[in-house]
Scaffold this motif. Structure first.
Motif, PDB file in Angstrom:
ATOM      1  N   PRO A 215      13.268 -21.338 -11.044  1.00 50.28           N
ATOM      2  CA  PRO A 215      13.880 -20.454 -10.044  1.00 50.28           C
ATOM      3  C   PRO A 215      12.831 -19.541  -9.419  1.00 50.28           C
ATOM      4  CG  PRO A 215      15.034 -20.319 -12.145  1.00 50.28           C
ATOM      5  CD  PRO A 215      13.806 -21.134 -12.377  1.00 50.28           C
ATOM      6  N   LEU A 216      12.980 -19.275  -8.134  1.00 56.67           N
ATOM      7  CA  LEU A 216      12.017 -18.445  -7.422  1.00 56.67           C
ATOM      8  C   LEU A 216      12.729 -17.687  -6.306  1.00 56.67           C
ATOM      9  CD1 LEU A 216       8.965 -17.788  -6.940  1.00 56.67           C
ATOM     10  CD2 LEU A 216       8.963 -19.701  -5.333  1.00 56.67           C
ATOM     11  N   ARG A 217      12.375 -16.405  -6.158  1.00 53.42           N
ATOM     12  CA  ARG A 217      12.903 -15.593  -5.052  1.00 53.42           C
ATOM     13  C   ARG A 217      11.768 -14.814  -4.423  1.00 53.42           C
ATOM     14  NH1 ARG A 217      16.689 -10.244  -4.778  1.00 53.42           N
ATOM     15  NH2 ARG A 217      16.794 -10.199  -2.508  1.00 53.42           N
ATOM     16  N   ARG A 218      11.762 -14.792  -3.098  1.00 52.36           N
ATOM     17  CA  ARG A 218      10.793 -14.011  -2.332  1.00 52.36           C
ATOM     18  C   ARG A 218      11.541 -12.926  -1.558  1.00 52.36           C
ATOM     19  NH1 ARG A 218       8.851 -19.376  -1.728  1.00 52.36           N
ATOM     20  NH2 ARG A 218       6.696 -19.567  -2.406  1.00 52.36           N
ATOM     21  N   ALA A 219      10.859 -11.801  -1.360  1.00 51.74           N
ATOM     22  CA  ALA A 219      11.437 -10.721  -0.555  1.00 51.74           C
ATOM     23  C   ALA A 219      10.379 -10.237   0.418  1.00 51.74           C
ATOM     24  CB  ALA A 219      11.901  -9.575  -1.451  1.00 51.74           C
ATOM     25  N   GLY A 220      10.813  -9.858   1.581  1.00 46.11           N
ATOM     26  CA  GLY A 220       9.907  -9.396   2.620  1.00 46.11           C
ATOM     27  C   GLY A 220       9.541  -7.932   2.476  1.00 46.11           C
ATOM     28  N   ALA A 221       9.013  -7.399   3.556  1.00 44.59           N
ATOM     29  CA  ALA A 221       8.509  -6.022   3.568  1.00 44.59           C
ATOM     30  C   ALA A 221       9.633  -4.998   3.493  1.00 44.59           C
ATOM     31  CB  ALA A 221       7.695  -5.797   4.836  1.00 44.59           C
ATOM     32  N   ARG A 222       9.300  -3.872   2.874  1.00 45.99           N
ATOM     33  CA  ARG A 222      10.214  -2.723   2.823  1.00 45.99           C
ATOM     34  C   ARG A 222       9.393  -1.495   2.471  1.00 45.99           C
ATOM     35  NH1 ARG A 222      14.453  -4.443  -0.932  1.00 45.99           N
ATOM     36  NH2 ARG A 222      15.695  -3.597   0.698  1.00 45.99           N
ATOM     37  N   THR A 223       9.857  -0.349   2.948  1.00 48.38           N
ATOM     38  CA  THR A 223       9.215   0.921   2.622  1.00 48.38           C
ATOM     39  C   THR A 223      10.148   1.695   1.708  1.00 48.38           C
ATOM     40  OG1 THR A 223       8.036   0.965   4.721  1.00 48.38           O
ATOM     41  CG2 THR A 223       8.245   3.058   3.553  1.00 48.38           C
ATOM     42  N   LEU A 224       9.630   2.100   0.571  1.00 47.12           N
ATOM     43  CA  LEU A 224      10.433   2.834  -0.400  1.00 47.12           C
ATOM     44  C   LEU A 224      10.480   4.317  -0.027  1.00 47.12           C
ATOM     45  CD1 LEU A 224       9.049   1.194  -3.661  1.00 47.12           C
ATOM     46  CD2 LEU A 224      11.029   0.524  -2.307  1.00 47.12           C
ATOM     47  N   PRO A 225      11.611   4.982  -0.258  1.00 48.74           N
ATOM     48  CA  PRO A 225      11.713   6.409   0.075  1.00 48.74           C
ATOM     49  C   PRO A 225      10.962   7.303  -0.904  1.00 48.74           C
ATOM     50  CG  PRO A 225      13.761   5.643  -0.903  1.00 48.74           C
ATOM     51  CD  PRO A 225      12.882   4.434  -0.729  1.00 48.74           C
TER      52      PRO A 225
ATOM     53  N   THR B 292      17.774   4.252 -10.832  1.00 49.29           N
ATOM     54  CA  THR B 292      17.792   3.172  -9.854  1.00 49.29           C
ATOM     55  C   THR B 292      18.555   3.629  -8.621  1.00 49.29           C
ATOM     56  OG1 THR B 292      17.684   1.508 -11.597  1.00 49.29           O
ATOM     57  CG2 THR B 292      18.494   0.776  -9.451  1.00 49.29           C
ATOM     58  N   TYR B 293      17.910   3.552  -7.464  1.00 49.74           N
ATOM     59  CA  TYR B 293      18.556   3.986  -6.229  1.00 49.74           C
ATOM     60  C   TYR B 293      18.853   2.817  -5.289  1.00 49.74           C
ATOM     61  CZ  TYR B 293      13.775   3.826  -4.410  1.00 49.74           C
ATOM     62  OH  TYR B 293      12.507   3.437  -4.068  1.00 49.74           O
ATOM     63  N   LEU B 294      18.302   1.635  -5.557  1.00 56.98           N
ATOM     64  CA  LEU B 294      18.554   0.491  -4.696  1.00 56.98           C
ATOM     65  C   LEU B 294      18.389  -0.795  -5.487  1.00 56.98           C
ATOM     66  CD1 LEU B 294      18.946  -0.758  -1.818  1.00 56.98           C
ATOM     67  CD2 LEU B 294      16.454  -0.686  -1.601  1.00 56.98           C
TER      68      LEU B 294
ATOM     69  N   SER C  85       0.848  -1.174   0.000  1.00 57.36           N
ATOM     70  CA  SER C  85       0.000   0.000   0.000  1.00 57.36           C
ATOM     71  C   SER C  85       0.893   1.237   0.000  1.00 57.36           C
ATOM     72  CB  SER C  85      -0.903  -0.017   1.239  1.00 57.36           C
ATOM     73  OG  SER C  85      -1.718   1.123   1.254  1.00 57.36           O
ATOM     74  N   GLY C  86       0.666   2.143  -0.940  1.00 56.20           N
ATOM     75  CA  GLY C  86       1.517   3.327  -1.038  1.00 56.20           C
ATOM     76  C   GLY C  86       2.951   2.916  -1.322  1.00 56.20           C
ATOM     77  N   LYS C  87       3.886   3.495  -0.577  1.00 58.48           N
ATOM     78  CA  LYS C  87       5.308   3.163  -0.759  1.00 58.48           C
ATOM     79  C   LYS C  87       5.724   1.947   0.064  1.00 58.48           C
ATOM     80  CE  LYS C  87       6.305   7.595  -0.069  1.00 58.48           C
ATOM     81  NZ  LYS C  87       7.105   8.794   0.204  1.00 58.48           N
ATOM     82  N   ARG C  88       4.798   1.353   0.779  1.00 58.59           N
ATOM     83  CA  ARG C  88       5.082   0.185   1.622  1.00 58.59           C
ATOM     84  C   ARG C  88       4.824  -1.101   0.823  1.00 58.59           C
ATOM     85  NH1 ARG C  88       7.963  -1.899   5.574  1.00 58.59           N
ATOM     86  NH2 ARG C  88       6.860  -3.447   6.787  1.00 58.59           N
ATOM     87  N   ILE C  89       5.879  -1.866   0.597  1.00 55.29           N
ATOM     88  CA  ILE C  89       5.777  -3.169  -0.058  1.00 55.29           C
ATOM     89  C   ILE C  89       5.716  -4.210   1.060  1.00 55.29           C
ATOM     90  CG2 ILE C  89       6.957  -4.861  -1.493  1.00 55.29           C
ATOM     91  CD1 ILE C  89       8.252  -2.508  -2.978  1.00 55.29           C
ATOM     92  N   THR C  90       4.664  -4.999   1.069  1.00 52.01           N
ATOM     93  CA  THR C  90       4.538  -6.023   2.110  1.00 52.01           C
ATOM     94  C   THR C  90       5.077  -7.377   1.652  1.00 52.01           C
ATOM     95  OG1 THR C  90       2.273  -6.471   1.417  1.00 52.01           O
ATOM     96  CG2 THR C  90       2.585  -4.931   3.252  1.00 52.01           C
ATOM     97  N   ARG C  91       5.042  -7.634   0.349  1.00 54.61           N
ATOM     98  CA  ARG C  91       5.528  -8.908  -0.161  1.00 54.61           C
ATOM     99  C   ARG C  91       5.898  -8.758  -1.627  1.00 54.61           C
ATOM    100  NH1 ARG C  91       3.551 -12.531  -3.114  1.00 54.61           N
ATOM    101  NH2 ARG C  91       1.451 -11.710  -3.065  1.00 54.61           N
TER     102      ARG C  91
ATOM    103  N   TYR D 250      14.914  -0.914  -7.539  1.00 58.86           N
ATOM    104  CA  TYR D 250      13.941   0.144  -7.277  1.00 58.86           C
ATOM    105  C   TYR D 250      14.450   1.436  -7.887  1.00 58.86           C
ATOM    106  CZ  TYR D 250      12.778  -3.498  -3.994  1.00 58.86           C
ATOM    107  OH  TYR D 250      12.478  -4.710  -3.445  1.00 58.86           O
ATOM    108  N   ALA D 251      13.556   2.129  -8.608  1.00 55.66           N
ATOM    109  CA  ALA D 251      13.925   3.372  -9.291  1.00 55.66           C
ATOM    110  C   ALA D 251      12.931   4.464  -8.932  1.00 55.66           C
ATOM    111  CB  ALA D 251      13.952   3.160 -10.801  1.00 55.66           C
ATOM    112  N   ASP D 252      13.392   5.711  -9.008  1.00 52.97           N
ATOM    113  CA  ASP D 252      12.501   6.843  -8.740  1.00 52.97           C
ATOM    114  C   ASP D 252      11.677   7.155  -9.992  1.00 52.97           C
ATOM    115  OD1 ASP D 252      14.190   8.294 -10.467  1.00 52.97           O
ATOM    116  OD2 ASP D 252      15.258   9.264  -8.815  1.00 52.97           O
ATOM    117  N   THR D 253      10.864   8.203  -9.919  1.00 54.49           N
ATOM    118  CA  THR D 253       9.990   8.547 -11.042  1.00 54.49           C
ATOM    119  C   THR D 253      10.759   9.048 -12.260  1.00 54.49           C
ATOM    120  OG1 THR D 253       9.637  10.729 -10.070  1.00 54.49           O
ATOM    121  CG2 THR D 253       7.967   9.041  -9.613  1.00 54.49           C
TER     122      THR D 253
END
Length: 158
Positions: A123-133, A107-109, A68-74, A100-103
């Motif tokens: 092949p499969l990769r999962r990533a957890g939660a993160r909030t984008l700046p 790419t900043y991360l 939701s918004g800049k918050r990625i939960t999964r 991750y890239a800005d508008t």
């Protein structure tokens, strides 16, 4: 051994299809956003320990993201093949990065995934939660044997 690999591919295919189906079902409740998309992986060949490995047409990089918004939960990304490609495709020395890239497209991360030396059919990769700046986009990038083979992105906006 082949039956186990077939079962893993079949399971990965059903997982991707289930994610797509769940993403299309609307439900009342808190405002959450999610997206699932696929990009075709073109046919290519590469060498592993002196042997040539060919990936035929019929494989895709699928990337699913929720939050939701800049918050990625999964976030999840994987390579999946259909038809004859599911029987014959192997991905060796693979890794999946999340970038991750800005508008403005800068790419900043980059969250670099581990390189898997073994050969895998799904092949499969999962990533957890993160909030984008900042708003922009989140991308999954599939590397095979050190070379970028596919990218799939989702835009994250207000």
């Amino acid at each position: 051994m082949r039956l186990r690999h077939f079962a893993r591919r079949l399971s990965a295919s059903f997982t991707v299809l289930a994610l797509c189906a769940l993403g299309s079902l609307g439900a009342a409740g808190p405002a959450h956003a999610g997206a699932t998309g696929s990009s075709a992986i073109g046919t290519f060949s590469y060498e592993v320990r002196g042997a040539t490995v060919t990936v035929p047409v019929g494989c895709f990089l699928t990337h699913s993201i929720s939050g939701s918004g800049k918050r990625i939960t999964r976030q999840m990304a994987g390579a999946d093949c259909m038809g004859l490609a599911a029987t014959f495709s192997r991905f060796c020395n693979w890794r999946i990065d999340f970038a991750y890239a800005d508008t403005n497209g800068r790419t900043y991360l980059t969250s670099r995934g581990a390189t898997h030396a073994e050969c895998d059919g799904a092949p499969l990769r999962r990533a957890g939660a993160r909030t984008l700046p900042t708003y922009g986009k989140a991308c999954a990038k599939l590397h095979i044997n050190g070379k970028l083979r596919a990218t799939q992105c989702h835009y994250i906006t207000k």
